[in-house]
Design a protein around this motif. Structure first.
Motif, short mmCIF file in Angstrom:
data_model
loop_
_atom_site.label_atom_id
_atom_site.label_comp_id
_atom_site.label_asym_id
_atom_site.label_seq_id
_atom_site.Cartn_x
_atom_site.Cartn_y
_atom_site.Cartn_z
N GLU A 17 0.73 -1.13 0.08
CA GLU A 17 0.23 -0.08 0.01
C GLU A 17 1.00 1.31 0.13
O GLU A 17 1.72 1.40 0.58
N GLU A 18 0.50 2.23 -0.81
CA GLU A 18 1.49 3.64 -0.84
C GLU A 18 1.64 4.24 0.15
O GLU A 18 2.77 4.45 0.39
N ALA A 19 0.93 4.23 1.21
CA ALA A 19 1.17 5.33 2.53
C ALA A 19 2.02 4.40 3.17
O ALA A 19 2.98 5.09 3.69
N ARG A 20 2.05 3.10 3.37
CA ARG A 20 2.78 2.28 4.11
C ARG A 20 4.23 2.17 3.35
O ARG A 20 5.39 2.57 4.01
N LEU A 21 4.27 2.09 2.07
CA LEU A 21 5.52 2.08 1.57
C LEU A 21 6.44 3.78 1.57
O LEU A 21 7.42 3.58 2.12
N PHE A 22 5.58 4.70 1.34
CA PHE A 22 6.30 6.03 1.42
C PHE A 22 6.67 6.31 3.05
O PHE A 22 7.62 7.04 3.19
N GLY A 26 10.56 7.15 3.99
CA GLY A 26 10.85 8.32 4.45
C GLY A 26 11.67 7.85 5.58
O GLY A 26 12.72 8.65 6.30
N ARG A 27 11.26 7.26 6.66
CA ARG A 27 11.79 6.55 7.93
C ARG A 27 13.20 6.04 7.54
O ARG A 27 14.26 6.41 8.27
N ALA A 28 13.29 5.31 6.50
CA ALA A 28 14.57 4.67 6.04
C ALA A 28 15.77 5.76 5.88
O ALA A 28 16.88 5.61 6.01
N LEU A 29 15.01 7.00 5.16
CA LEU A 29 16.09 7.97 4.79
C LEU A 29 16.16 9.33 5.72
O LEU A 29 16.71 10.07 5.41
N LEU A 31 13.69 11.00 6.61
CA LEU A 31 13.01 12.36 6.39
C LEU A 31 11.47 12.41 6.87
O LEU A 31 10.68 11.41 7.36
N PRO A 32 10.98 13.64 7.18
CA PRO A 32 9.62 13.70 7.50
C PRO A 32 8.54 13.17 6.53
O PRO A 32 9.13 13.00 5.40
N PRO A 33 7.23 13.06 6.93
CA PRO A 33 6.32 12.38 5.94
C PRO A 33 6.10 13.15 4.61
O PRO A 33 5.76 12.59 3.63
N GLU A 34 6.26 14.53 4.52
CA GLU A 34 6.10 15.41 3.42
C GLU A 34 7.33 15.37 2.45
O GLU A 34 7.31 15.76 1.43
N ALA A 47 9.80 17.67 -3.34
CA ALA A 47 10.00 16.99 -2.14
C ALA A 47 11.47 16.34 -2.23
O ALA A 47 11.97 16.36 -3.27
N ALA A 48 12.07 15.78 -1.09
CA ALA A 48 13.21 15.20 -1.14
C ALA A 48 13.23 13.84 -1.95
O ALA A 48 14.42 13.42 -2.58
N VAL A 49 12.25 13.12 -1.82
CA VAL A 49 12.21 11.89 -2.61
C VAL A 49 10.89 12.05 -3.41
O VAL A 49 9.73 12.07 -2.83
N LEU A 50 10.90 11.60 -4.92
CA LEU A 50 9.87 11.43 -5.35
C LEU A 50 9.75 10.00 -5.98
O LEU A 50 10.83 9.37 -6.20
N VAL A 51 8.57 9.34 -5.87
CA VAL A 51 8.55 7.85 -5.86
C VAL A 51 7.41 7.48 -7.07
O VAL A 51 6.35 8.19 -7.04
#
Length: 145
Positions: A17-22, A26-29, A31-34, A47-51
């Motif tokens: 699921e996208e929210a879980r993946l994002f 974020g946590r792995a890198l 980063l905050p949720p946004e 954003a710092a990461v585009l997926v």
């Protein structure tokens, strides 16, 4: 001026699921949720990461490509797909596949498997079925990295 982005990627075993993946990315890198958003050609890219994700029909299902502005992560010297996959696999609780580096002689026929426990293996691609949309590995071929 748009930031220079590093491209890393992996394929998750399940349909994640996208929210879980994002959240896991974020946590792995660090980063905050946004800091992690879906890549949108027509949208802002600040954003710092585009997926980018694609769902495969079987085998390893969730194909993930990250466009990372490394200057905005806790990494200063860049990232590899294996490093990111190792962190994300632990947070997702999913096995992830990563392509070997381009200079690896077996790049066309093998994958790196990363487990949620942090184990890393070289694996041969499974030849069962000829569905170009699916990617799976031959478990008998696993060799520790």
């Amino acid at each position: 001026m748009q930031p220079e982005r590093q491209v890393v990627g992996f394929i998750a075993r399940g349909a994640v699921e996208e929210a879980r993946l994002f959240d896991s990315i974020g946590r792995a890198l660090g980063l905050p949720p946004e800091g992690v958003v879906r890549f949108d050609v027509d949208g802002p890219a600040d954003a710092a990461v585009l997926v980018e994700t694609a769902l495969r029909s079987k085998g390893f299902r969730t194909d993930v490509t990250l466009y990372v502005d490394v200057s905005r992560t806790r990494e200063s010297s860049g990232l590899t797909s294996v490093e990111v996959a190792t962190r994300v696999a632990a947070l997702l609780g999913e096995e992830l596949l990563v392509s070997p580096p381009a200079d690896d002689p077996a790049v066309a026929t093998s994958w790196f498997l990363v487990t949620p426990e942090g184990n890393r293996f070289r694996a041969s691609e499974s030849s069962s079925g000829h569905d170009e949309d699916s990617v799976d590995i031959d478990r008998a071929s696993l060799r520790p990295l």
